[in-house]
Write a protein that holds these residues in place. Structure first.
Motif, short mmCIF file in Angstrom:
data_model
loop_
_atom_site.label_atom_id
_atom_site.label_comp_id
_atom_site.label_asym_id
_atom_site.label_seq_id
_atom_site.Cartn_x
_atom_site.Cartn_y
_atom_site.Cartn_z
N GLN A 31 11.49 -26.25 19.62
CA GLN A 31 10.70 -27.47 19.68
C GLN A 31 9.79 -27.55 18.45
O GLN A 31 9.10 -26.58 18.12
N THR B 153 6.51 -28.52 16.73
CA THR B 153 5.15 -28.71 17.23
C THR B 153 4.26 -29.50 16.28
O THR B 153 3.19 -29.94 16.66
N ASN B 154 4.68 -29.68 15.04
CA ASN B 154 3.98 -30.51 14.07
C ASN B 154 5.00 -31.04 13.07
O ASN B 154 5.80 -30.25 12.57
N LYS C 20 3.12 -34.43 15.06
CA LYS C 20 3.06 -35.09 16.37
C LYS C 20 3.00 -36.60 16.17
O LYS C 20 2.79 -37.09 15.06
N TRP D 284 7.19 -25.11 14.30
CA TRP D 284 8.07 -25.10 15.47
C TRP D 284 7.84 -23.83 16.26
O TRP D 284 7.31 -22.84 15.77
N ASP D 285 8.22 -23.89 17.52
CA ASP D 285 8.05 -22.78 18.46
C ASP D 285 9.11 -21.72 18.21
O ASP D 285 10.31 -22.00 18.24
N SER E 169 11.38 -33.97 15.41
CA SER E 169 9.96 -34.08 15.76
C SER E 169 9.69 -35.41 16.45
O SER E 169 10.55 -36.30 16.50
#
Length: 140
Positions: A36, A38-39, A41, A56-57, A127
């Motif tokens: 995923q 994460t930035n 957003k 990202w995760d 994203s």
């Protein structure tokens, strides 16, 4: 006709006597890692020409995927397409396991509010949509 029948039976017996490879019947399992992003957003605005971290995760990277390198592309929605700028990647050949890479947004991108980045490595991940604007002109 008797010869044909005997030949058919002979080959059937040969086929049934062949060793059975049970591994050939098992489905091939492919492990896909699709982290995923994460930035950025959806609530961010980036300026063209500015540098930002795409993150990202990495908490669920399978061991066999830890040495993957990635590619980040910029895209935007419209005309039922992702409109990915494949000619001008934002980042290439960075370690996926790092979870972050700095990218610089090209100055020639048009302002709009439906940009996104796509992270490719093992699998693509997109994203949230964010806004790009041109920096304000400075008058001296």
């Amino acid at each position: 006709m008797l010869f044909t029948l005997l030949a058919t039976l002979f080959f059937a017996l040969l086929a049934s006597a062949a060793p059975f490879n049970n591994n050939a019947m098992k489905p091939h399992t492919r492990i896909v890692f699709s982290p995923q992003i994460t930035n950025p957003k959806s609530n961010v605005t980036w300026l063209t020409g500015s540098t930002h971290n795409v993150t990202w995760d990495t908490t669920k990277i399978p061991e066999e995927k830890r040495n993957l390198t990635g590619l980040i592309l910029l895209g935007h929605a419209g005309n039922n397409s992702e409109n990915l700028d494949i000619e001008h990647p934002l980042a290439t050949n960075f370690p996926i396991k790092d979870g972050t890479v700095a990218v610089t947004i090209p100055m020639n991108k048009e302002p709009r509010d439906d940009y996104f980045v796509v992270l490719f490595g093992d699998s693509g991940n997109t994203s949230e949509k964010f806004k790009l604007v041109k920096p304000a002109s400075r008058v001296h």
